[in-house]
Scaffold this active site. Structure first.
Site, PDB file in Angstrom:
ATOM      1  N   THR A  27       0.865  -1.179   0.000  1.00 50.20           N
ATOM      2  CA  THR A  27       0.000   0.000   0.000  1.00 50.20           C
ATOM      3  C   THR A  27       0.906   1.235   0.000  1.00 50.20           C
ATOM      4  O   THR A  27       2.120   1.123   0.168  1.00 50.20           O
ATOM      5  CB  THR A  27      -0.908   0.053   1.250  1.00 50.20           C
ATOM      6  N   LEU A  56       2.997  -1.272   4.838  1.00 46.17           N
ATOM      7  CA  LEU A  56       2.275  -0.074   5.283  1.00 46.17           C
ATOM      8  C   LEU A  56       3.300   1.045   5.416  1.00 46.17           C
ATOM      9  O   LEU A  56       4.350   0.853   6.045  1.00 46.17           O
ATOM     10  CB  LEU A  56       1.590  -0.338   6.637  1.00 46.17           C
ATOM     11  N   VAL A  82       7.140  -2.522   7.184  1.00 50.39           N
ATOM     12  CA  VAL A  82       7.051  -1.069   7.256  1.00 50.39           C
ATOM     13  C   VAL A  82       7.757  -0.460   6.051  1.00 50.39           C
ATOM     14  O   VAL A  82       8.942  -0.699   5.818  1.00 50.39           O
ATOM     15  CB  VAL A  82       7.667  -0.554   8.570  1.00 50.39           C
ATOM     16  N   LYS A  83       6.985   0.311   5.302  1.00 51.10           N
ATOM     17  CA  LYS A  83       7.511   0.937   4.088  1.00 51.10           C
ATOM     18  C   LYS A  83       8.129   2.280   4.475  1.00 51.10           C
ATOM     19  O   LYS A  83       7.477   3.122   5.107  1.00 51.10           O
ATOM     20  CB  LYS A  83       6.354   1.163   3.120  1.00 51.10           C
ATOM     21  N   VAL A  84       9.386   2.482   4.082  1.00 49.80           N
ATOM     22  CA  VAL A  84      10.105   3.706   4.453  1.00 49.80           C
ATOM     23  C   VAL A  84      10.711   4.320   3.193  1.00 49.80           C
ATOM     24  O   VAL A  84      11.491   3.658   2.496  1.00 49.80           O
ATOM     25  CB  VAL A  84      11.234   3.383   5.466  1.00 49.80           C
TER      26      VAL A  84
END
Ligand code: G3P
Length: 215
Positions: A27, A56, A82-84
């Site tokens: 996402t 996310l 965790v998207k960074v």
């Protein structure tokens, strides 16, 4: 090659899941904004539906804020990634999160050297955006080839998620390069099944079947 769907729409995720080919979901803030629901609600729906990795994205821009946000997101379920976004602070956060066992997906990547930095910081996944490079006159898939070569040279375990996919040819090229994952919109995922000769072939079989005597 693993196939992820790139959307926050639960209807699309549920449908692809039903097909039996869904390995994960990515996402981003744009996808979440298109649902018209709160991020909290959207994430709960997706995490209830999908067993594989669900990316996310963090919104904070400083390393401390990213780490704080990432811990909250990771606490939602074991399959949260965790998207960074790739920035200095982003990678500082990724290094810290890796030491805590929190999985990360370094995103908004447009060069092989950015991907090298992500791997050095222990990113679980890296997401090069191919279609957006094509759109400005580059051959986006070249960076996937280069990232794959770099990761093979140094035995990095970071997995390559080919993102910003626009059509099935991108998926074919990514598979030939040996990228680990392709993440794509619902429409492209559906297109992978399609071939006009398959439609014609099935139609002919069904018509011929009608000619077979019933007894
Ligand atoms: O989710 C990240 C990436 O896939 C975005 O793609 O379609 O907005 O270029 P796109």
């Amino acid at each position: 090659m693993k196939l992820f769907v790139d959307t926050a729409l639960i209807e699309e995720i549920t449908e692809v899941n039903r097909w039996g080919i869904l390995d994960g979901v990515t996402t981003n803030p744009t996808h979440v904004s298109k649902t018209g629901k709160s991020a909290q609600k959207v994430y709960e729906e997706i995490l209830r539906t999908v067993k594989g990795p669900v990316s996310l994205e963090t919104i904070a821009e400083d390393a401390e804020g990213i780490v704080r946000e990432a811990r909250e997101l990771a606490a939602k379920a074991d399959n949260v990634v965790v998207k960074v976004p790739i920035t200095c602070d982003g990678l500082t956060a990724v290094k810290q999160l890796n030491s805590e066992g929190i999985k990360t997906n370094v995103t908004v990547v447009f060069s092989p050297l950015q991907a090298l930095l992500a791997a050095k910081c222990g990113a679980t996944y890296v997401s090069p955006f191919i279609g957006r490079l094509d759109a400005i006159g580059h051959t986006g898939m070249e960076i996937v080839q280069q990232i794959k070569a770099i990761y093979d040279n140094y035995d990095y375990s970071t997995e390559i998620i080919v993102a910003s996919i626009r059509h099935p040819l991108h998926v074919l090229e990514a598979a030939l390069i040996g990228a680990d994952i392709c993440t794509m919109g619902f429409a492209t995922m559906k297109q992978l099944y399609d071939h006009p000769l398959t439609d014609l072939g099935i139609e002919r079989f069904l018509n011929d079947w009608k000619k077979v005597p019933k007894e």
